[in-house]
Design a protein around this motif. Structure first.
Motif, mmCIF file in Angstrom:
data_model
loop_
_atom_site.group_PDB
_atom_site.id
_atom_site.type_symbol
_atom_site.label_atom_id
_atom_site.label_comp_id
_atom_site.label_asym_id
_atom_site.label_seq_id
_atom_site.Cartn_x
_atom_site.Cartn_y
_atom_site.Cartn_z
ATOM 1 N N TYR A 149 0.831 -1.203 0.000
ATOM 2 C CA TYR A 149 0.000 0.000 0.000
ATOM 3 C C TYR A 149 0.868 1.257 0.000
ATOM 4 O O TYR A 149 0.565 2.241 -0.668
ATOM 5 C CB TYR A 149 -0.930 -0.012 1.211
ATOM 6 C CG TYR A 149 -1.690 1.271 1.398
ATOM 7 C CD1 TYR A 149 -2.764 1.583 0.576
ATOM 8 C CD2 TYR A 149 -1.326 2.174 2.383
ATOM 9 C CE1 TYR A 149 -3.457 2.768 0.740
ATOM 10 C CE2 TYR A 149 -2.009 3.350 2.558
ATOM 11 C CZ TYR A 149 -3.076 3.644 1.730
ATOM 12 O OH TYR A 149 -3.750 4.817 1.894
ATOM 13 N N ARG A 162 0.715 4.069 -2.836
ATOM 14 C CA ARG A 162 0.395 5.438 -2.428
ATOM 15 C C ARG A 162 1.501 6.402 -2.828
ATOM 16 O O ARG A 162 1.241 7.511 -3.282
ATOM 17 C CB ARG A 162 0.178 5.506 -0.922
ATOM 18 C CG ARG A 162 -0.389 6.831 -0.451
ATOM 19 C CD ARG A 162 -0.662 6.782 1.028
ATOM 20 N NE ARG A 162 0.559 6.597 1.780
ATOM 21 C CZ ARG A 162 1.193 7.575 2.432
ATOM 22 N NH1 ARG A 162 0.701 8.773 2.437
ATOM 23 N NH2 ARG A 162 2.299 7.325 3.090
ATOM 24 N N ASP A 170 0.926 9.537 -5.347
ATOM 25 C CA ASP A 170 1.197 10.896 -4.867
ATOM 26 C C ASP A 170 2.275 11.603 -5.677
ATOM 27 O O ASP A 170 2.219 12.813 -5.879
ATOM 28 C CB ASP A 170 1.621 10.878 -3.400
ATOM 29 C CG ASP A 170 0.473 10.539 -2.474
ATOM 30 O OD1 ASP A 170 -0.693 10.587 -2.930
ATOM 31 O OD2 ASP A 170 0.741 10.202 -1.299
#
Length: 132
Positions: A46, A50, A54
């Motif tokens: 994860y 992420r 981002d």
């Protein structure tokens, strides 16, 4: 401390793959600890996804602030406190084992020392946030 974004991504990916391998190897041995490694691997996966989401708009060669000197100082102080705690805990456990005072097994003493030192590290991080 600054590092390039692609270096941080490689570090996260390395952690994800190494914990994934640990999950597979403990599962193939038949240990029950593979569940903990699997949850850690999912968390690191994860983190990689992420980070990719981002930072996809930014350039991969730009600098990324990982930590500044104030944060590194707080982390060093917390690690020192936790190091002293684990040394005291393990010396006491080793002395107890040497004297024949077997309340816990040696492996349980080591695991308890590691867990408690991590708790001391986390608590000292929280306390330093309120002090500074």
């Amino acid at each position: 401390m600054r590092s390039k974004k692609w270096m941080v991504l490689i570090f996260y990916t390395y952690l994800f793959l190494s914990v994934g391998y640990l999950t597979y190897s403990t599962y193939s041995r038949g240990d029950k600890l593979w569940i903990v490694w699997g949850i850690s691997s999912i968390g690191l996966g994860y983190q990689v996804v992420r980070f990719l989401i981002d930072k996809k708009k930014d350039g991969w060669n730009t600098s990324y602030v990982v930590a500044d000197h104030r944060i590194l100082g707080k982390i060093k102080l917390s690690l020192a406190i936790s190091y002293v705690f684990i040394i005291i805990f393990l010396i006491t456990g080793a002395y107890g084992i040497q004297q024949g005072f077997f309340i816990f097994e040696a492996f349980d003493t080591i695991v308890a020392g590691i867990i408690f030192s991590l708790l001391v590290f986390m608590i000292s991080q929280v306390v330093q946030q309120f002090i500074n």
